[in-house]
Design a protein around this motif. Structure first.
Motif, PDB file in Angstrom:
ATOM      1  N   THR A 278       8.327  15.033 -13.994  1.00 22.76           N
ATOM      2  CA  THR A 278       9.160  15.821 -13.090  1.00 22.76           C
ATOM      3  C   THR A 278       8.344  16.986 -12.516  1.00 22.76           C
ATOM      4  N   THR A 279       8.898  17.623 -11.520  1.00 26.87           N
ATOM      5  CA  THR A 279       8.246  18.802 -10.938  1.00 26.87           C
ATOM      6  C   THR A 279       8.062  19.891 -11.991  1.00 26.87           C
ATOM      7  N   GLN A 280       9.023  20.025 -12.873  1.00 28.85           N
ATOM      8  CA  GLN A 280       8.910  21.011 -13.944  1.00 28.85           C
ATOM      9  C   GLN A 280       7.774  20.666 -14.903  1.00 28.85           C
ATOM     10  N   ASP A 281       7.598  19.374 -15.191  1.00 25.19           N
ATOM     11  CA  ASP A 281       6.476  18.947 -16.035  1.00 25.19           C
ATOM     12  C   ASP A 281       5.145  19.316 -15.383  1.00 25.19           C
ATOM     13  N   ILE A 282       5.058  19.103 -14.083  1.00 24.60           N
ATOM     14  CA  ILE A 282       3.817  19.401 -13.372  1.00 24.60           C
ATOM     15  C   ILE A 282       3.535  20.902 -13.409  1.00 24.60           C
ATOM     16  N   GLU A 283       4.568  21.700 -13.275  1.00 23.57           N
ATOM     17  CA  GLU A 283       4.398  23.158 -13.356  1.00 23.57           C
ATOM     18  C   GLU A 283       3.893  23.562 -14.739  1.00 23.57           C
ATOM     19  N   THR A 284       4.430  22.919 -15.769  1.00 20.63           N
ATOM     20  CA  THR A 284       3.976  23.204 -17.142  1.00 20.63           C
ATOM     21  C   THR A 284       2.521  22.799 -17.328  1.00 20.63           C
TER      22      THR A 284
ATOM     23  N   TYR B  42       0.801  -1.229   0.000  1.00 19.24           N
ATOM     24  CA  TYR B  42       0.000   0.000   0.000  1.00 19.24           C
ATOM     25  C   TYR B  42       0.834   1.280   0.000  1.00 19.24           C
ATOM     26  N   SER B  43       2.115   1.172   0.294  1.00 19.74           N
ATOM     27  CA  SER B  43       2.971   2.363   0.262  1.00 19.74           C
ATOM     28  C   SER B  43       3.838   2.417  -1.001  1.00 19.74           C
ATOM     29  N   SER B  44       3.686   1.456  -1.904  1.00 17.36           N
ATOM     30  CA  SER B  44       4.498   1.411  -3.120  1.00 17.36           C
ATOM     31  C   SER B  44       4.192   2.593  -4.030  1.00 17.36           C
ATOM     32  N   THR B  45       5.199   2.999  -4.789  1.00 16.32           N
ATOM     33  CA  THR B  45       5.042   4.076  -5.767  1.00 16.32           C
ATOM     34  C   THR B  45       5.435   3.562  -7.147  1.00 16.32           C
ATOM     35  N   ALA B  46       5.067   4.341  -8.166  1.00 14.70           N
ATOM     36  CA  ALA B  46       5.428   3.982  -9.537  1.00 14.70           C
ATOM     37  C   ALA B  46       6.939   4.049  -9.738  1.00 14.70           C
ATOM     38  N   ILE B  47       7.617   4.916  -9.018  1.00 18.20           N
ATOM     39  CA  ILE B  47       9.072   5.010  -9.121  1.00 18.20           C
ATOM     40  C   ILE B  47       9.714   3.709  -8.650  1.00 18.20           C
ATOM     41  N   GLU B  48       9.123   3.075  -7.626  1.00 17.30           N
ATOM     42  CA  GLU B  48       9.662   1.829  -7.084  1.00 17.30           C
ATOM     43  C   GLU B  48       9.293   0.620  -7.939  1.00 17.30           C
TER      44      GLU B  48
ATOM     45  N   ARG C 134       1.567   7.666 -11.754  1.00 17.56           N
ATOM     46  CA  ARG C 134       2.708   8.562 -11.556  1.00 17.56           C
ATOM     47  C   ARG C 134       2.256   9.968 -11.148  1.00 17.56           C
ATOM     48  N   LEU C 135       1.239  10.488 -11.817  1.00 17.62           N
ATOM     49  CA  LEU C 135       0.791  11.863 -11.567  1.00 17.62           C
ATOM     50  C   LEU C 135       0.140  12.017 -10.195  1.00 17.62           C
ATOM     51  N   ASN C 136      -0.443  10.951  -9.699  1.00 14.57           N
ATOM     52  CA  ASN C 136      -1.144  10.968  -8.419  1.00 14.57           C
ATOM     53  C   ASN C 136      -0.236  11.347  -7.256  1.00 14.57           C
ATOM     54  N   GLU C 137       1.065  11.224  -7.456  1.00 15.57           N
ATOM     55  CA  GLU C 137       2.012  11.516  -6.383  1.00 15.57           C
ATOM     56  C   GLU C 137       2.207  13.019  -6.163  1.00 15.57           C
ATOM     57  N   TYR C 138       1.713  13.841  -7.074  1.00 23.28           N
ATOM     58  CA  TYR C 138       1.886  15.293  -6.971  1.00 23.28           C
ATOM     59  C   TYR C 138       0.642  15.918  -6.347  1.00 23.28           C
TER      60      TYR C 138
ATOM     61  N   ASP D 257      -6.981  18.007  -6.606  1.00 25.28           N
ATOM     62  CA  ASP D 257      -8.383  18.369  -6.836  1.00 25.28           C
ATOM     63  C   ASP D 257      -8.693  18.613  -8.310  1.00 25.28           C
ATOM     64  N   LYS D 258      -7.748  18.345  -9.180  1.00 17.95           N
ATOM     65  CA  LYS D 258      -7.926  18.627 -10.605  1.00 17.95           C
ATOM     66  C   LYS D 258      -7.854  17.378 -11.476  1.00 17.95           C
ATOM     67  N   LEU D 259      -7.194  16.338 -10.960  1.00 19.40           N
ATOM     68  CA  LEU D 259      -6.798  15.199 -11.778  1.00 19.40           C
ATOM     69  C   LEU D 259      -7.787  14.042 -11.684  1.00 19.40           C
ATOM     70  N   TYR D 260      -8.177  13.529 -12.847  1.00 19.89           N
ATOM     71  CA  TYR D 260      -9.024  12.346 -12.961  1.00 19.89           C
ATOM     72  C   TYR D 260      -8.390  11.372 -13.957  1.00 19.89           C
ATOM     73  N   PHE D 261      -8.760  10.100 -13.827  1.00 16.34           N
ATOM     74  CA  PHE D 261      -8.316   9.137 -14.832  1.00 16.34           C
ATOM     75  C   PHE D 261      -9.512   8.344 -15.363  1.00 16.34           C
ATOM     76  N   LEU D 262      -9.358   7.873 -16.599  1.00 16.56           N
ATOM     77  CA  LEU D 262     -10.392   7.081 -17.262  1.00 16.56           C
ATOM     78  C   LEU D 262      -9.914   5.640 -17.377  1.00 16.56           C
ATOM     79  N   PRO D 263     -10.493   4.708 -16.620  1.00 16.84           N
ATOM     80  CA  PRO D 263     -10.093   3.302 -16.739  1.00 16.84           C
ATOM     81  C   PRO D 263     -10.557   2.697 -18.063  1.00 16.84           C
ATOM     82  N   ILE D 264      -9.835   1.690 -18.498  1.00 15.52           N
ATOM     83  CA  ILE D 264     -10.273   0.921 -19.652  1.00 15.52           C
ATOM     84  C   ILE D 264     -10.300  -0.556 -19.289  1.00 15.52           C
ATOM     85  N   ASP D 265     -11.177  -1.286 -19.934  1.00 20.81           N
ATOM     86  CA  ASP D 265     -11.251  -2.736 -19.798  1.00 20.81           C
ATOM     87  C   ASP D 265     -11.268  -3.350 -21.194  1.00 20.81           C
ATOM     88  N   LEU D 266     -11.532  -4.630 -21.258  1.00 13.59           N
ATOM     89  CA  LEU D 266     -11.352  -5.363 -22.513  1.00 13.59           C
ATOM     90  C   LEU D 266     -12.594  -6.182 -22.841  1.00 13.59           C
ATOM     91  N   ASP D 267     -12.955  -6.146 -24.109  1.00 17.58           N
ATOM     92  CA  ASP D 267     -13.924  -7.103 -24.638  1.00 17.58           C
ATOM     93  C   ASP D 267     -13.167  -8.023 -25.582  1.00 17.58           C
TER      94      ASP D 267
END
Length: 338
Positions: free
Chosen positions: A274-280, A86-92, A303-307, A312-322
């Protein structure tokens, strides 16, 4: 000028041919384990839709087997064998293994290790699962899988491609014969039976190979840290679409057709923001009129969820498979359960 790469493709092809022959002749050994191992992979480099296929398999098997998955953990900054928690990150872990853990939690043990044989050994020593899903492992012949799934995208099939660096193939087209089944991914949802049969002829499977066709299913909800929205509600928002996946056009097209307005910000596959990407990203977001959201893929969200500035701005759209024919495919997979 691309033709200048062709001689290098010949050399690359010779190298992969010799490697495969040495495995076929038993000079290089393949480790066979006592439990069933289902591998998922491709002949080409990225963008074939492995993640939704692994998710589909996990959904099918999670209540029928003591399930584990093993990935290399592409793009992670760590080394060696790791188990998701539960504490794992995408970097790890890498974004895809973290996605698997967030989807399945305790229903599937999620592990990463660049040495797949060592990874399976450690999983067996410590956790004793009854079945392992091996992610992105078609070329990983050091392990003898009991069932091998080869993926090829509908619009860019391996039989129309060439070897690296002239094309995108990791090994020769003839290597497809090693697969137990071939799944054509990212198909149009209205693909007719006649079109499928024509496609199968082009694949020219072996007598024992089955060919299946799969399509992406977009969720009817998008998810953020503090809530959800119905996918149809995207029409009420100005959307900044952020993606770092291979071949993101289908995802972007889906959002663009639904959003009040659409602005895209694309990055390379498995991108470490990176932090610079997030600022952009935030600077571009400020330029949009309200109401507005940032929408990304489930893999990028890992990855983005860590920032915190995106909370309060970020959402994601899940996908599944047929996948079709579904009953036949499911039956083949379930036949691997001990």
């Amino acid at each position: 000028m691309k033709f200048l790469l062709f001689p290098f493709s010949l050399l690359y092809g010779l190298g992969t041919f010799v490697r495969n022959q040495l495995y076929d002749w038993g000079v290089f050994s393949s480790t066979k384990f006592s439990l069933p191992i289902i591998s998922v992979g491709n002949l080409s480099t990225g963008g074939t839709g492995k993640t939704p296929v692994v998710v589909y398999l996990a959904n099918l098997l999670k209540d029928r087997a003591k399930l584990a998955s093993l990935s290399r953990g592409y793009g992670r900054k760590s080394k060696g064998f790791l188990v998701a928690n539960y504490s794992s990150t995408a970097i790890e872990l890498g974004d895809e293994p973290l996605l698997f853990f967030n989807r399945f939690k305790t229903k599937m043990l999620v592990c990463v290790c660049e040495d797949r044989v060592l990874g399976v050994q450690k999983i067996l020593e410590r956790f004793k699962p009854s079945l392992i899903l091996l992610d992105d492992a078609f070329q990983h012949r050091a392990i003898s899988s009991s069932f091998s799934i080869l993926l090829t995208p509908f619009k860019a099939p391996y039989f129309q491609d060439s070897l690296l660096p002239y094309g995108n193939l990791r090994e020769a087209k003839s290597s497809a014969k090693r697969a137990s089944v071939i799944v054509v991914t990212k198909c149009p949802t209205d693909l007719s039976e006649e079109q499928k049969q024509e496609y199968v002829k082009k694949i020219n499977p072996t007598q024992n190979q089955k060919v299946f066709f799969s399509s992406i299913l977009y969720s009817n909800q998008i998810y953020g840290k503090f809530g959800t929205l119905q996918t149809h509600e995207i029409k009420d928002y100005h959307v900044l679409c952020v993606s770092g996946i291979a071949h993101s056009k289908d995802f972007e097209r889906f959002i663009k057709e639904k959003a009040l307005s659409f602005t895209e910000k694309s990055f390379p596959d498995h991108y470490n923001y990176t932090t610079q990407d997030i600022e952009t990203i935030l600077s571009e977001f400020k330029l949009l009129p309200s109401p507005k959201i940032i929408l990304t893929t489930e893999k990028d969200y890992m990855r983005l969820n860590e920032y915190k500035s995106l909370d309060d701005k970020l959402y994601f759209l899940p996908i599944d498979l047929d996948i079709q024919p579904k009953e036949e495919f499911d039956s083949l997979i379930l036949s691997q359960v001990p």
